[in-house]
Design a protein around this motif. Sequence first.
Motif, PDB file in Angstrom:
ATOM      1  N   VAL A  15      11.627  18.873  -7.327  1.00 34.40           N
ATOM      2  CA  VAL A  15      12.076  18.554  -5.965  1.00 34.40           C
ATOM      3  C   VAL A  15      12.149  17.049  -5.729  1.00 34.40           C
ATOM      4  CG1 VAL A  15      11.120  20.697  -5.059  1.00 34.40           C
ATOM      5  CG2 VAL A  15       9.720  18.632  -5.015  1.00 34.40           C
ATOM      6  N   ASN A  16      11.661  16.261  -6.676  1.00 34.55           N
ATOM      7  CA  ASN A  16      11.705  14.807  -6.559  1.00 34.55           C
ATOM      8  C   ASN A  16      13.130  14.318  -6.818  1.00 34.55           C
ATOM      9  OD1 ASN A  16      11.266  12.050  -6.587  1.00 34.55           O
ATOM     10  ND2 ASN A  16      10.109  12.046  -8.504  1.00 34.55           N
ATOM     11  N   PRO A  17      13.789  13.681  -5.857  1.00 39.22           N
ATOM     12  CA  PRO A  17      15.173  13.236  -6.088  1.00 39.22           C
ATOM     13  C   PRO A  17      15.286  12.164  -7.162  1.00 39.22           C
ATOM     14  CG  PRO A  17      14.336  12.377  -4.007  1.00 39.22           C
ATOM     15  CD  PRO A  17      13.337  13.367  -4.491  1.00 39.22           C
ATOM     16  N   VAL A  18      14.203  11.420  -7.409  1.00 37.11           N
ATOM     17  CA  VAL A  18      14.243  10.383  -8.435  1.00 37.11           C
ATOM     18  C   VAL A  18      14.363  11.008  -9.822  1.00 37.11           C
ATOM     19  CG1 VAL A  18      13.056   8.346  -9.354  1.00 37.11           C
ATOM     20  CG2 VAL A  18      12.883   8.896  -6.926  1.00 37.11           C
ATOM     21  N   THR A  19      13.847  12.232  -9.987  1.00 32.07           N
ATOM     22  CA  THR A  19      14.018  12.951 -11.250  1.00 32.07           C
ATOM     23  C   THR A  19      15.502  13.105 -11.576  1.00 32.07           C
ATOM     24  OG1 THR A  19      11.973  14.191 -10.895  1.00 32.07           O
ATOM     25  CG2 THR A  19      13.548  15.122 -12.463  1.00 32.07           C
ATOM     26  N   LEU A  60       6.118   5.252  -3.373  1.00 33.14           N
ATOM     27  CA  LEU A  60       7.269   4.945  -4.220  1.00 33.14           C
ATOM     28  C   LEU A  60       6.939   5.040  -5.713  1.00 33.14           C
ATOM     29  CD1 LEU A  60       8.875   1.983  -2.233  1.00 33.14           C
ATOM     30  CD2 LEU A  60       9.573   4.368  -2.282  1.00 33.14           C
ATOM     31  N   MET A  61       5.801   4.463  -6.121  1.00 34.53           N
ATOM     32  CA  MET A  61       5.445   4.526  -7.543  1.00 34.53           C
ATOM     33  C   MET A  61       5.232   5.958  -8.027  1.00 34.53           C
ATOM     34  SD  MET A  61       5.694   1.735  -9.182  1.00 34.53           S
ATOM     35  CE  MET A  61       4.727   2.106 -10.645  1.00 34.53           C
ATOM     36  N   PRO A  62       4.525   6.825  -7.264  1.00 40.10           N
ATOM     37  CA  PRO A  62       4.413   8.219  -7.710  1.00 40.10           C
ATOM     38  C   PRO A  62       5.761   8.926  -7.843  1.00 40.10           C
ATOM     39  CG  PRO A  62       2.710   7.746  -6.106  1.00 40.10           C
ATOM     40  CD  PRO A  62       3.610   6.545  -6.137  1.00 40.10           C
ATOM     41  N   MET A  63       6.728   8.558  -6.991  1.00 43.58           N
ATOM     42  CA  MET A  63       8.053   9.148  -7.139  1.00 43.58           C
ATOM     43  C   MET A  63       8.650   8.807  -8.498  1.00 43.58           C
ATOM     44  SD  MET A  63       9.835   8.685  -3.367  1.00 43.58           S
ATOM     45  CE  MET A  63      11.328   9.539  -3.883  1.00 43.58           C
ATOM     46  N   ALA A  85       0.825  -1.204   0.000  1.00 45.39           N
ATOM     47  CA  ALA A  85       0.000   0.000   0.000  1.00 45.39           C
ATOM     48  C   ALA A  85       0.859   1.255   0.000  1.00 45.39           C
ATOM     49  CB  ALA A  85      -0.937  -0.010   1.210  1.00 45.39           C
ATOM     50  N   ILE A  86       1.906   1.257   0.833  1.00 46.68           N
ATOM     51  CA  ILE A  86       2.816   2.393   0.868  1.00 46.68           C
ATOM     52  C   ILE A  86       3.511   2.554  -0.482  1.00 46.68           C
ATOM     53  CG2 ILE A  86       4.921   3.299   1.911  1.00 46.68           C
ATOM     54  CD1 ILE A  86       2.516   3.547   3.698  1.00 46.68           C
ATOM     55  N   MET A  87       3.899   1.442  -1.076  1.00 49.00           N
ATOM     56  CA  MET A  87       4.550   1.483  -2.377  1.00 49.00           C
ATOM     57  C   MET A  87       3.659   2.156  -3.412  1.00 49.00           C
ATOM     58  SD  MET A  87       5.442  -1.623  -4.975  1.00 49.00           S
ATOM     59  CE  MET A  87       3.700  -1.627  -5.425  1.00 49.00           C
ATOM     60  N   SER A  88       2.364   1.817  -3.376  1.00 51.61           N
ATOM     61  CA  SER A  88       1.434   2.320  -4.381  1.00 51.61           C
ATOM     62  C   SER A  88       1.206   3.820  -4.267  1.00 51.61           C
ATOM     63  CB  SER A  88       0.097   1.581  -4.267  1.00 51.61           C
ATOM     64  OG  SER A  88       0.266   0.191  -4.482  1.00 51.61           O
TER      65      SER A  88
END
Length: 263
Positions: free
Chosen positions: A202-206, A176-179, A170-173
């Motif tokens: 501001v998203n570090p995954v970007t 993490l996935m939106p990141m 649930a947390i992943m959905s």
Amino acid sequence: MILRPTLSLARREMVRFFRQPERVVGSLAQPLLMWALLGAGFAPSFRAPGMEQLSYIEYFYPGVLLMLMLFAGIFSTITLIEDRAQGLMQGVLASPAPRITIVLGKVTGGIGVALFQAVPLLLAAPFIGITLTASGVIWILFGFLVACLGFTALGFLIAWNMESTSGFHAIMSVFLMPMWMLSGALFPLDPSTGWLWTLMIVNPVTHALTLIRAPLYQAPGVFLTDPHYWTALTIAAAWAGLCLLLALWRVNRLERGAPPPPR
């Protein structure tokens, strides 16, 4: 004292991965299916400023590689919940090995699994018009390392206090996935989108995606002179390092009398 238990836990993650064929197939099939289906669906309407020469399949390719890093990090830390339920984690905590070996073992195992999945996918690059060089591959692998370190350490932080795998999913959905989706993997950055563009910046995954994308299209002598690359490297490395330090701190709290994680 640290190296041996760390490598043992990392090896266990690798062995567990290969002994679960459905996990191997699922972790590879989902990104590939998304790449094929979204690539075919969005290709006719994909028009990005300054990227007119790219097809959507080619644009989405670095995002697929990043997704493999995400799934590797998720699945390597979700086993933390399973290990606790089976009693293995209690045995590791009671052993003389330092607590930090739990974090380092999980992270190292996650990186190993991620590289096993992502490196073969690099073989698809020439078929979509991307020419890879030896130096470019080295820098791509470096980007893999930073991205997977960030995902795995962040996943560890989330999983450490989780009581069930369903809660972790649930947390992943919702986290993490939106990141990943807001990293520029699905669509390019566009300042005209307002608040969405701000979230992406501001998203570090970007910035982790930039470390993978740049070596695919530019020679090291080009992107290493680009200040945007060094900004992305600084932010992505800081994100990965901070997540790792927080994970190490969280585990080391046990040594100072903090209550054990929930069973």
